[in-house]
Design a protein around this motif. Structure first.
Motif, PDB file in Angstrom:
ATOM      1  N   ASP A 110      48.473  44.184  29.536  1.00  0.00           N
ATOM      2  CA  ASP A 110      48.296  44.041  30.986  1.00  0.00           C
ATOM      3  C   ASP A 110      48.148  45.403  31.655  1.00  0.00           C
ATOM      4  O   ASP A 110      48.418  45.557  32.846  1.00  0.00           O
ATOM      5  N   PHE A 131      47.486  35.658  28.949  1.00  0.00           N
ATOM      6  CA  PHE A 131      47.419  35.072  30.271  1.00  0.00           C
ATOM      7  C   PHE A 131      48.279  33.820  30.383  1.00  0.00           C
ATOM      8  O   PHE A 131      48.746  33.475  31.466  1.00  0.00           O
ATOM      9  N   ARG A 142      52.613  39.233  30.157  1.00  0.00           N
ATOM     10  CA  ARG A 142      51.872  38.179  30.838  1.00  0.00           C
ATOM     11  C   ARG A 142      50.939  38.844  31.857  1.00  0.00           C
ATOM     12  O   ARG A 142      51.384  39.431  32.826  1.00  0.00           O
ATOM     13  N   ASP A 144      47.831  39.077  34.678  1.00  0.00           N
ATOM     14  CA  ASP A 144      47.389  38.338  35.851  1.00  0.00           C
ATOM     15  C   ASP A 144      45.863  38.278  35.844  1.00  0.00           C
ATOM     16  O   ASP A 144      45.203  39.288  35.581  1.00  0.00           O
ATOM     17  N   ALA A 146      43.895  38.526  38.116  1.00  0.00           N
ATOM     18  CA  ALA A 146      43.343  39.532  39.029  1.00  0.00           C
ATOM     19  C   ALA A 146      42.955  40.802  38.277  1.00  0.00           C
ATOM     20  O   ALA A 146      42.082  41.557  38.725  1.00  0.00           O
ATOM     21  N   THR A 172      40.123  29.537  35.513  1.00  0.00           N
ATOM     22  CA  THR A 172      40.606  30.665  36.316  1.00  0.00           C
ATOM     23  C   THR A 172      40.136  31.988  35.736  1.00  0.00           C
ATOM     24  O   THR A 172      39.750  32.901  36.478  1.00  0.00           O
TER      25      THR A 172
END
Length: 211
Positions: A110, A131, A142, A144, A146, A172
């Motif tokens: 991440d 994700f 984890r 995001d 975005a 998503t």
């Protein structure tokens, strides 16, 4: 939004002869960009044997064959590239081993900083995740969605999303800007077989792109 493609990762343990028809079924079921052979805690000879058995199946279907962790064996076995994690050695060293023509992917979890450094060191693509919770690999990280949007809007280097991705949750990530969705269980553990898993994933990807 870029066209998103499927990137298959093999189970960590497999019998190449038994797995070969399952791989062929998956690749015959619809578009797949790449297959990554991800064997853990096995000797080099076992990796070489698996490559010998499985890589021709991918190449016969114009699918790239990537080896996890081992750029040296990727070169020795004639693979299309290697994928490394940040704890698998220096990215620049992996780049040198692979040379200019083979693909280098790097897991960046991440971390924007890791991804930027991987790109500077010669990665051809970066991978973010997990994700979602995954039955294939335990992870404390984890990511995001975005992060995918930021990367795809700022950087031209392709980005792979990984970790617990299924037809139900992939939309998503597709809409966030993932170039590739990397899946394991959604295909290999599909109750109707890996071909059905590939079809379900590609249908979900297409639906998300059309939304």
């Amino acid at each position: 939004m870029n066209d998103c493609q499927l990137y298959l990762i093999t189970p960590e343990s497999l019998d190449p002869a038994a797995f070969a028809p399952r791989l062929a079924e998956a690749l015959d079921a619809g578009p797949v960009a790449a297959v990554q052979l991800r064997l853990k805690n096995v000797p080099d000879d076992a990796i070489r044997h698996a490559v010998d058995v499985l890589q021709p199946i991918a190449h016969a279907r114009n699918v790239a064959f990537i080896l996890n962790d081992r750029p040296d064996l990727a070169v020795a076995c004639g693979c299309d590239g290697a994928h490394v994690g940040m704890d698998d050695g220096d990215v620049a060293t992996a780049r040198r081993i692979l040379g200019a023509d083979l693909q280098l992917g790097v897991s960046c979890y991440d971390s924007r900083d890791m991804a930027l450094r991987a790109g500077e060191a010669g990665a051809d693509y970066v991978a973010f995740g997990a994700f979602f919770s995954s039955p294939s690999k335990e992870t404390e990280v984890r990511a995001d969605p975005a992060l995918l949007t930021w990367w795809s809007s700022m950087i031209e280097l392709p980005v792979v999303a990984i970790g617990g991705i299924t037809p139900d949750n992939c939309g998503t990530l597709v809409r966030a800007g993932a170039d590739f969705l990397s899946v394991i269980s959604a295909v290999w553990s599909h109750p109707e077989g890996p071909g059905a898993g590939v079809r379900a994933m590609n249908t979900a990807i297409a639906a998300a792109e059309d939304a």
